[in-house]
Design a protein around this motif. Sequence first.
Motif: not given
Length: 201
Positions: A67-81
């Motif tokens: 919840l502390k992250l933006s949608d863009k930051e979440i997508e970036k982490e998903i791509e990292f995974i």
Amino acid sequence: MFIDVHCHLDMFSEKEIAKIIEESRERDLGIIVSNGTNPETNLKTLALAEKYEEVKCALGIYPIDALKLSDKEIEKEIEFIRKNRKKVVAIGEVGMDFKESSEKERQRLIFEKFISLSKELDLPIIVHSRKAEEECIEVLEKNDARKVVLHCFCGKIKLAERAAKNGWFLSIPASIKHSTQFQEIVQRLPLGNILCETDSP
């Protein structure tokens, strides 16, 4: 050989981790699944899995951290995974937490992103469902999740039985020693649906 399907080794110091690994070897704890909770701990968890043979990593974003992250930051982490797919054994720790936040809709949307990722990568998903047990089950069912571990599941026994009928697993923490709820879950559910966790520390 014993398996701890849910813990957070990244929260310990390097010296403490080395001692934990040594003691684990002495006690025949063969696999330790350490769960990331945000971009920083995902990096640490991945590094631990590369350093210690016993440590396997689950990568995800804890619902309150998400919840502390933006949608863009979440997508970036998903791509990292995605990029580290071959080093990852599960997606986790992800889910919903209605005790710590009332932002139910955004939590659900983020949770669905990780369910989709787990299906795309054909990996189990390790689910946090505090005060949101029924809602998490409904979202998982709606999104046709198959490989599911409900971590430290504190929902009613009927929900635990519903999860088991779906072919999902429930991981039981060490607090079973004092918790009549966890004791009942273990007594009522097929042993094949039960896993062990420490949720350390």
